[in-house]
Design an enzyme around this catalytic site. Structure first.
Site, mmCIF file in Angstrom:
data_model
loop_
_atom_site.group_PDB
_atom_site.id
_atom_site.type_symbol
_atom_site.label_atom_id
_atom_site.label_comp_id
_atom_site.label_asym_id
_atom_site.label_seq_id
_atom_site.Cartn_x
_atom_site.Cartn_y
_atom_site.Cartn_z
ATOM 1 N N CYS A 94 0.837 -1.196 0.000
ATOM 2 C CA CYS A 94 0.000 0.000 0.000
ATOM 3 C C CYS A 94 0.878 1.254 0.000
ATOM 4 O O CYS A 94 1.819 1.369 0.805
ATOM 5 C CB CYS A 94 -0.880 -0.037 1.243
ATOM 6 S SG CYS A 94 -1.683 1.508 1.635
ATOM 7 N N GLU A 95 0.577 2.179 -0.878
ATOM 8 C CA GLU A 95 1.392 3.394 -0.955
ATOM 9 C C GLU A 95 1.136 4.352 0.207
ATOM 10 O O GLU A 95 1.903 5.280 0.430
ATOM 11 C CB GLU A 95 1.155 4.117 -2.276
ATOM 12 C CG GLU A 95 -0.198 4.756 -2.440
ATOM 13 C CD GLU A 95 -0.335 5.523 -3.751
ATOM 14 O OE1 GLU A 95 -1.111 6.488 -3.783
ATOM 15 O OE2 GLU A 95 0.336 5.158 -4.744
ATOM 16 N N HIS A 96 0.072 4.114 0.973
ATOM 17 C CA HIS A 96 -0.240 5.000 2.096
ATOM 18 C C HIS A 96 0.525 4.630 3.364
ATOM 19 O O HIS A 96 0.954 5.514 4.109
ATOM 20 C CB HIS A 96 -1.747 4.975 2.390
ATOM 21 C CG HIS A 96 -2.568 5.464 1.238
ATOM 22 N ND1 HIS A 96 -3.801 4.932 0.911
ATOM 23 C CD2 HIS A 96 -2.323 6.423 0.321
ATOM 24 C CE1 HIS A 96 -4.277 5.552 -0.151
ATOM 25 N NE2 HIS A 96 -3.408 6.459 -0.527
ATOM 26 N N HIS A 97 0.675 3.320 3.615
ATOM 27 C CA HIS A 97 1.340 2.879 4.844
ATOM 28 C C HIS A 97 2.522 1.940 4.584
ATOM 29 O O HIS A 97 3.209 1.540 5.512
ATOM 30 C CB HIS A 97 0.335 2.165 5.766
ATOM 31 C CG HIS A 97 -0.861 2.996 6.105
ATOM 32 N ND1 HIS A 97 -2.069 2.859 5.458
ATOM 33 C CD2 HIS A 97 -1.021 3.999 7.004
ATOM 34 C CE1 HIS A 97 -2.929 3.734 5.955
ATOM 35 N NE2 HIS A 97 -2.325 4.432 6.889
ATOM 36 N N GLN A 135 -5.092 -0.286 -4.799
ATOM 37 C CA GLN A 135 -5.709 -1.353 -5.595
ATOM 38 C C GLN A 135 -6.444 -0.785 -6.798
ATOM 39 O O GLN A 135 -6.425 -1.374 -7.884
ATOM 40 C CB GLN A 135 -6.660 -2.161 -4.712
ATOM 41 C CG GLN A 135 -7.263 -3.371 -5.431
ATOM 42 C CD GLN A 135 -8.079 -4.237 -4.490
ATOM 43 O OE1 GLN A 135 -7.812 -4.299 -3.300
ATOM 44 N NE2 GLN A 135 -9.092 -4.901 -5.017
ATOM 45 N N HIS A 163 -6.005 -6.033 2.572
ATOM 46 C CA HIS A 163 -5.037 -4.976 2.852
ATOM 47 C C HIS A 163 -4.614 -5.047 4.313
ATOM 48 O O HIS A 163 -5.439 -4.920 5.214
ATOM 49 C CB HIS A 163 -5.660 -3.605 2.555
ATOM 50 C CG HIS A 163 -5.956 -3.390 1.106
ATOM 51 N ND1 HIS A 163 -5.344 -2.402 0.369
ATOM 52 C CD2 HIS A 163 -6.785 -4.038 0.246
ATOM 53 C CE1 HIS A 163 -5.782 -2.447 -0.882
ATOM 54 N NE2 HIS A 163 -6.670 -3.434 -0.974
ATOM 55 N N CYS A 165 -3.125 -2.929 5.987
ATOM 56 C CA CYS A 165 -3.344 -1.687 6.732
ATOM 57 C C CYS A 165 -4.676 -1.718 7.472
ATOM 58 O O CYS A 165 -4.879 -0.953 8.414
ATOM 59 C CB CYS A 165 -3.260 -0.470 5.808
ATOM 60 S SG CYS A 165 -4.433 -0.480 4.452
#
Length: 209
Positions: A94-97, A135, A163, A165
Site C-alpha cells: 500500500c502506498e499509504h502505509h 488497488q 489490505h 493496513c
C-alpha cells in the site's frame, strides 16, 4: 537565479536516487525511531537485508510493462472468444502505509485477431504489484496496458485483495477483501459480456448469447 533555489527546482537533483549506504542508514534511523538498538547482534545486518528485500519487492519500477507483454500471436486458428486467466496471486504494498496487500487478479480480454502469451499476463500483474500501489490504480493500470498493447475488442479485470493496513493497524479487521474492477471496449459497453466474465470467474463456464 539564487543557486539554492535553482537546486530545488532542478528535477534531476530532486529525483536523484539515494545510494545503497544512504538507504541502509535510513533503515537504521527507523530502527532507532521505534526504540530499537540497531547495534545489537540480531539487527546488525538488518539494514542491508531490508534494502535487498526492497530491491526485490519493488522491482516493478525497473521493468517496462509494454516490454513485458512483448510479442503477440496471430496464429489463433480463428479463435474469437474470451481469454481468461483466473486466480493470479500477487503481493503488493500500500502506498499509504507501505504495508502488504495480497490477493488475486482475474483478467480477461476478447481478442481482435491477436493473443498474448499466457505467462505475459501474470508477469504484467507482477510488474505493477511490485510497486507502491492503491488497488484501484493497479486495476486501471493493468487494463490500460493490455488495451494499449494488444488492442483487443475489450478487457475485463477484477482484483480481490486483503489490505494489511486494515488488519495490522486502524480498525484491525481480518478477512475483509476489497474488490475492484475495470472494463474497456465491449466489456464496458455490453452488460451481457460483463456477466459472462463474472460467470467465468465463478463457475468456469460462460456462454455467449
Amino acid at each position: 537565479m539564487d543557486a539554492t533555489i535553482h537546486k530545488f527546482l532542478d528535477k534531476s537533483d530532486k529525483n536523484e536516487r539515494p545510494t545503497r549506504s544512504e538507504a541502509e542508514e535510513a533503515v537504521r534511523t527507523l530502527l532507532r525511531y521505534i526504540g530499537e538498538d540497531e547495534t545489537r547482534e540480531g539487527l546488525q545486518d538488518t539494514p542491508s537485508r531490508v534494502v535487498r528485500a526492497y530491491e526485490e519487492m519493488f522491482a516493478g519500477y525497473e521493468q517496462d510493462p509494454e516490454q513485458i507483454l512483448g510479442r503477440t500471436f496471430e496464429e489463433v486458428a480463428g479463435y474469437k472468444d474470451i481469454v481468461l486467466i483466473r486466480d493470479i496471486a500477487f503481493h503488493s504494498h500500500c502506498e499509504h502505509h507501505m504495508v502488504p496487500i495480497h490477493g488475486k487478479a482475474h483478467i480477461a480480454y476478447l481478442p481482435d485477431g491477436k493473443v498474448l502469451g499466457l505467462s505475459k499476463v501474470a508477469r504484467l500483474v507482477d510488474v505493477f504489484a511490485h510497486r507502491l500501489q492503491t488497488q484501484e490504480a493497479m486495476t486501471a493500470q493493468i487494463a490500460d496496458q493490455i488495451q494499449s498493447v494488444l488492442q483487443p475488442l475489450g478487457v475485463a479485470i477484477m482484483i480481490e485483495a486483503e489490505h494489511m493496513c486494515m488488519v495490522m493497524r486502524g480498525i484491525r479487521r481480518e478477512g475483509s477483501d476489497t474488490v475492484t474492477t475495470a472494463f474497456t471496449g465491449i466489456f464496458s459497453d455490453e452488460a451481457s459480456e460483463r456477466a459472462r466474465f463474472f460467470d467465468l470467474i465463478r463457475t468456469g463456464s460462460g456462454r455467449r448469447s
